[in-house]
Scaffold this motif. Structure first.
Motif, PDB file in Angstrom:
ATOM      1  N   ILE A  64       1.229  -5.469  -6.313  1.00  0.00           N
ATOM      2  CA  ILE A  64      -0.134  -4.915  -6.302  1.00  0.00           C
ATOM      3  C   ILE A  64      -0.552  -4.538  -7.719  1.00  0.00           C
ATOM      4  N   ALA A  65       0.348  -3.883  -8.455  1.00  0.00           N
ATOM      5  CA  ALA A  65       0.037  -3.482  -9.833  1.00  0.00           C
ATOM      6  C   ALA A  65      -0.236  -4.699 -10.705  1.00  0.00           C
ATOM      7  N   SER A  66       0.516  -5.774 -10.490  1.00  0.00           N
ATOM      8  CA  SER A  66       0.302  -7.001 -11.258  1.00  0.00           C
ATOM      9  C   SER A  66      -1.061  -7.612 -10.948  1.00  0.00           C
ATOM     10  N   GLN A  67      -1.419  -7.646  -9.652  1.00  0.00           N
ATOM     11  CA  GLN A  67      -2.724  -8.174  -9.263  1.00  0.00           C
ATOM     12  C   GLN A  67      -3.860  -7.306  -9.799  1.00  0.00           C
ATOM     13  N   PHE A  68      -3.659  -6.003  -9.806  1.00  0.00           N
ATOM     14  CA  PHE A  68      -4.661  -5.066 -10.314  1.00  0.00           C
ATOM     15  C   PHE A  68      -4.976  -5.373 -11.774  1.00  0.00           C
ATOM     16  N   LYS A  69      -3.939  -5.602 -12.558  1.00  0.00           N
ATOM     17  CA  LYS A  69      -4.149  -5.911 -13.975  1.00  0.00           C
ATOM     18  C   LYS A  69      -4.844  -7.257 -14.142  1.00  0.00           C
ATOM     19  N   THR A  70      -4.470  -8.231 -13.298  1.00  0.00           N
ATOM     20  CA  THR A  70      -5.100  -9.551 -13.355  1.00  0.00           C
ATOM     21  C   THR A  70      -6.592  -9.465 -13.005  1.00  0.00           C
ATOM     22  N   LEU A  71      -6.910  -8.708 -11.971  1.00  0.00           N
ATOM     23  CA  LEU A  71      -8.300  -8.632 -11.500  1.00  0.00           C
ATOM     24  C   LEU A  71      -9.184  -7.813 -12.420  1.00  0.00           C
ATOM     25  N   TYR A  72      -8.673  -6.692 -12.937  1.00  0.00           N
ATOM     26  CA  TYR A  72      -9.524  -5.724 -13.617  1.00  0.00           C
ATOM     27  C   TYR A  72      -9.162  -5.493 -15.080  1.00  0.00           C
ATOM     28  N   GLY A  73      -8.083  -6.090 -15.542  1.00  0.00           N
ATOM     29  CA  GLY A  73      -7.685  -5.930 -16.939  1.00  0.00           C
ATOM     30  C   GLY A  73      -7.298  -4.503 -17.270  1.00  0.00           C
ATOM     31  N   LYS A  74      -6.851  -3.771 -16.254  1.00  0.00           N
ATOM     32  CA  LYS A  74      -6.472  -2.371 -16.451  1.00  0.00           C
ATOM     33  C   LYS A  74      -5.081  -2.133 -15.874  1.00  0.00           C
ATOM     34  N   ASP A  75      -4.425  -1.101 -16.389  1.00  0.00           N
ATOM     35  CA  ASP A  75      -3.098  -0.733 -15.915  1.00  0.00           C
ATOM     36  C   ASP A  75      -3.263   0.203 -14.718  1.00  0.00           C
ATOM     37  N   MET A  76      -2.844  -0.252 -13.551  1.00  0.00           N
ATOM     38  CA  MET A  76      -3.018   0.522 -12.332  1.00  0.00           C
ATOM     39  C   MET A  76      -2.270   1.845 -12.387  1.00  0.00           C
ATOM     40  N   ILE A  77      -1.075   1.845 -12.982  1.00  0.00           N
ATOM     41  CA  ILE A  77      -0.287   3.067 -13.057  1.00  0.00           C
ATOM     42  C   ILE A  77      -0.999   4.107 -13.915  1.00  0.00           C
ATOM     43  N   LYS A  78      -1.561   3.675 -15.042  1.00  0.00           N
ATOM     44  CA  LYS A  78      -2.299   4.598 -15.899  1.00  0.00           C
ATOM     45  C   LYS A  78      -3.535   5.134 -15.194  1.00  0.00           C
ATOM     46  N   ASP A  79      -4.213   4.281 -14.434  1.00  0.00           N
ATOM     47  CA  ASP A  79      -5.384   4.730 -13.682  1.00  0.00           C
ATOM     48  C   ASP A  79      -4.989   5.757 -12.616  1.00  0.00           C
ATOM     49  N   LEU A  80      -3.889   5.507 -11.922  1.00  0.00           N
ATOM     50  CA  LEU A  80      -3.414   6.459 -10.926  1.00  0.00           C
ATOM     51  C   LEU A  80      -3.082   7.797 -11.579  1.00  0.00           C
ATOM     52  N   LYS A  81      -2.449   7.722 -12.729  1.00  0.00           N
ATOM     53  CA  LYS A  81      -2.065   8.944 -13.435  1.00  0.00           C
ATOM     54  C   LYS A  81      -3.287   9.762 -13.828  1.00  0.00           C
ATOM     55  N   SER A  82      -4.356   9.087 -14.213  1.00  0.00           N
ATOM     56  CA  SER A  82      -5.560   9.804 -14.642  1.00  0.00           C
ATOM     57  C   SER A  82      -6.360  10.344 -13.448  1.00  0.00           C
ATOM     58  N   GLU A  83      -6.204   9.727 -12.280  1.00  0.00           N
ATOM     59  CA  GLU A  83      -6.991  10.116 -11.115  1.00  0.00           C
ATOM     60  C   GLU A  83      -6.297  11.183 -10.257  1.00  0.00           C
ATOM     61  N   LEU A  84      -4.976  11.217 -10.294  1.00  0.00           N
ATOM     62  CA  LEU A  84      -4.222  12.116  -9.419  1.00  0.00           C
ATOM     63  C   LEU A  84      -3.676  13.298 -10.220  1.00  0.00           C
ATOM     64  N   SER A  85      -3.129  14.270  -9.521  1.00  0.00           N
ATOM     65  CA  SER A  85      -2.591  15.437 -10.220  1.00  0.00           C
ATOM     66  C   SER A  85      -1.473  16.070  -9.408  1.00  0.00           C
ATOM     67  N   GLY A  86      -0.733  16.959 -10.048  1.00  0.00           N
ATOM     68  CA  GLY A  86       0.288  17.744  -9.370  1.00  0.00           C
ATOM     69  C   GLY A  86       1.426  16.922  -8.802  1.00  0.00           C
ATOM     70  N   ASN A  87       2.021  17.431  -7.739  1.00  0.00           N
ATOM     71  CA  ASN A  87       3.159  16.752  -7.126  1.00  0.00           C
ATOM     72  C   ASN A  87       2.773  15.441  -6.464  1.00  0.00           C
ATOM     73  N   PHE A  88       1.526  15.336  -6.010  1.00  0.00           N
ATOM     74  CA  PHE A  88       1.069  14.067  -5.442  1.00  0.00           C
ATOM     75  C   PHE A  88       1.087  12.983  -6.515  1.00  0.00           C
ATOM     76  N   GLU A  89       0.639  13.310  -7.709  1.00  0.00           N
ATOM     77  CA  GLU A  89       0.699  12.360  -8.827  1.00  0.00           C
ATOM     78  C   GLU A  89       2.142  11.962  -9.120  1.00  0.00           C
ATOM     79  N   LYS A  90       3.043  12.955  -9.198  1.00  0.00           N
ATOM     80  CA  LYS A  90       4.445  12.657  -9.484  1.00  0.00           C
ATOM     81  C   LYS A  90       5.048  11.736  -8.431  1.00  0.00           C
ATOM     82  N   LEU A  91       4.714  11.997  -7.164  1.00  0.00           N
ATOM     83  CA  LEU A  91       5.244  11.180  -6.081  1.00  0.00           C
ATOM     84  C   LEU A  91       4.749   9.746  -6.159  1.00  0.00           C
ATOM     85  N   VAL A  92       3.449   9.566  -6.355  1.00  0.00           N
ATOM     86  CA  VAL A  92       2.883   8.215  -6.406  1.00  0.00           C
ATOM     87  C   VAL A  92       3.431   7.436  -7.611  1.00  0.00           C
TER      88      VAL A  92
END
Length: 383
Positions: free
Chosen positions: A119-147
């Motif tokens: 999924i992360a590979s497809q995300f980068k292919t489709l949008y030219g962005k790093d999905m993990i970095k986007d998740l990190k910027s959108e989430l917080s706390g223990n939920f962020e750490k878990l994801v």
């Protein structure tokens, strides 16, 4: 502890380029469950042109190993998996004002680790962005750490946990014990490769510099990954080893720790079970009781972890989950590590052991100890 993904180099294997998951290709899978277990193995092996499937579509029988716990994953590869469609859902969940955490959980908690990488590979292919970095910027706390932990290939995740346990002042020996005392030879070797690729140092060197005494010798011995992984049992040798352990401990003034180290690190699991039976037959009490009386500190915890895993691996992990949540506060790093690494292996069996030992379901324990989207995601992984 930060679980931020730093993009460690992918371990290369000869012949076919980087594998779809960083746990490479062992000579044979570990039937009965290691962290390589589960139906997701077929996807990993097929990348290398290795056919493990029988006509029935199940993973073909492979040579037995010492790892005999049942495969009972709570997270399995998603049928009808579409990495592109999932990437689009994740993108939509993070686009615009606010974040749709429910959509993120619905996708990522119901996909295998390998599928999340796709999924992360497809995300980068489709949008030219790093999905993990986007998740990190959108989430917080223990939920962020878990994801973010869910998004890391398992060898890199284990390597990161080991590194964090030894970085800075002090050492978290519980992490070293939990990982090195429970892994198969192959898993340890792959984690060692990931560790050196990520940090430019060998795991063994860091263990030597960060631990001491008998505990250091135990950790270095385990790091060598040279346990006999056959199923052969020699009753006569088991009796002799039981006598050696007795003479090295209870029958002498002081303890010869080296004999406990040599036997518990090298013998295969069925042989160790036989040794423990012989020991109890001679002394009238368990090997655990002897270790409790003869040892102290981290070496005692390490030896007991090996014995507990030999006797009942699921019960050992159930105990670790209980300890992560009991009392005031929660050891979230420990809870996250245990859930993320066991959900694709033997979480079903661990849940059963948890209920039997503590009289409450793991789900109820998590619900009473965690909250919000963090709780929802943990429950999705273990249910």
């Amino acid at each position: 502890m930060s679980y931020g993904y730093q993009g460690p180099p992918v371990i290369q294997f000869p012949g076919r380029g980087p594998p779809p998951t960083s746990f490479g290709v062992p000579p044979a899978p570990y039937p009965g469950g290691s962290n390589l277990g589960g139906q997701g193995l077929a996807n990993v092996y097929s990348h290398y042109g290795v056919n493990l499937s029988s006509a029935s579509g199940r993973i073909a029988q492979a040579p037995r190993s010492c790892n005999t716990n049942k495969l009972s994953p709570t997270v399995v590869p998603y049928n009808g998996f579409d990495a592109r469609a999932d990437a689009e859902v994740i993108r939509k969940a993070m686009k615009g004002f606010g974040t749709d955490e429910k959509a993120i959980i619905n996708v990522l908690a119901n996909r295998s680790n390998l599928q999340r990488q796709e999924i992360a590979s497809q995300f980068k292919t489709l949008y030219g962005k790093d999905m993990i970095k986007d998740l990190k910027s959108e989430l917080s706390g223990n939920f962020e750490k878990l994801v973010l932990a869910m998004m890391m290939p398992l060898p890199q995740f284990y390597a990161k946990e080991l590194h964090n346990a030894m970085a800075g002042i002090g050492t978290d020996e519980c992490v070293l014990i939990e990982i090195l005392c429970t892994m198969s030879n192959h898993e340890i070797r792959i984690i060692k490769e990931a560790y050196e690729a990520m940090y430019g140092r060998s795991l063994e060197d860091d263990l030597r510099s960060d631990t001491s005494g008998n505990f250091k010798r135990l950790m270095v011995s385990l790091c060598c990954a040279n346990r006999d992984e056959s199923f052969d049992v020699d009753p006569a040798s088991a009796l002799e080893d039981a006598k050696v352990l007795l003479q090295a401990g209870e029958l002498r003034f002081g303890t010869d720790e080296s004999m406990f180290n040599a036997i518990l690190v090298q013998r295969n699991v069925p042989q160790l079970k036989q040794i423990f039976r012989e020991y109890e037959g001679i002394t009238g009490h368990t090997i655990e009781a002897a270790i409790e009386n003869e040892f102290s500190g981290d070496i005692k915890k390490g030896l007991l972890a090996i014995v507990k895993c030999v006797n009942n691996r699921a019960a050992f992990f159930a105990e670790q989950l209980y300890k992560s949540m009991k009392g005031l506060g929660t050891d979230d790093s420990r809870l996250i590590r245990l859930v993320v690494t066991r959900c694709e292996v033997d979480m079903g069996e661990i849940k059963e052991a948890f209920k039997n030992e503590y009289g409450e379901s793991l789900e109820d324990f998590i619900s009473g100890d965690c909250s919000g989207h963090y709780k929802k995601c943990l429950l999705a992984l273990v249910s």
